[in-house]
Write an enzyme that holds these catalytic residues in place. Sequence first.
Site, PDB file in Angstrom:
ATOM      1  CG  HIS A 127      32.126  12.132 -44.686  1.00  0.00           C
ATOM      2  ND1 HIS A 127      32.145  13.506 -44.746  1.00  0.00           N
ATOM      3  CD2 HIS A 127      32.151  11.801 -43.365  1.00  0.00           C
ATOM      4  CE1 HIS A 127      32.193  13.996 -43.518  1.00  0.00           C
ATOM      5  NE2 HIS A 127      32.202  12.969 -42.662  1.00  0.00           N
ATOM      6  CG  HIS A 128      27.140  16.171 -46.479  1.00  0.00           C
ATOM      7  ND1 HIS A 128      27.407  17.315 -47.188  1.00  0.00           N
ATOM      8  CD2 HIS A 128      25.803  16.064 -46.445  1.00  0.00           C
ATOM      9  CE1 HIS A 128      26.277  17.895 -47.551  1.00  0.00           C
ATOM     10  NE2 HIS A 128      25.284  17.148 -47.114  1.00  0.00           N
TER      11      HIS A 128
END
Length: 148
Positions: free
Chosen positions: A130-131
């Site tokens: 996930h960013h």
Amino acid sequence: MSAADTARLRMDRPTNLMVINAVVWFDAPLDWDVLTKRVASRWVDRYPRLRKRVAEGRLPLLPPQWENDPHFALENHLHHLALPAPGDQDALQDFVSDRMSVPIDRTKPLWHVYFVDGYEAGCAIVVRMHHSVADGVAMAQLLPVVDR
């Protein structure tokens, strides 16, 4: 959690997953046990965030925070599988495409590594993170987990 990480988490939608997907492939097979040990020592031991999950604020206006996952288990994040025959680029692209549409479970640390046997004469590694855990630059620094 930083404001930028909170924003990336809040932007996540089923039609716009804020997940970085990286694919690396090798001309020869790699050893699953070696990869597992290197992910543990070079990623999880060095970067505590990889053992943390998102804890939403108790009030709607409070930002989320990172908290240790009391049930963290590396085997929940490492997946070993084989491509279906013929194990070519199309098969790998289909696998990656399928994974890209799946959100990462927010009740656990927000990353996965897929060790893919049977890609041509070698193998591939697909990393999904996930960013909010890492941006593209940080992800590029993590990828050399396997050095020959």
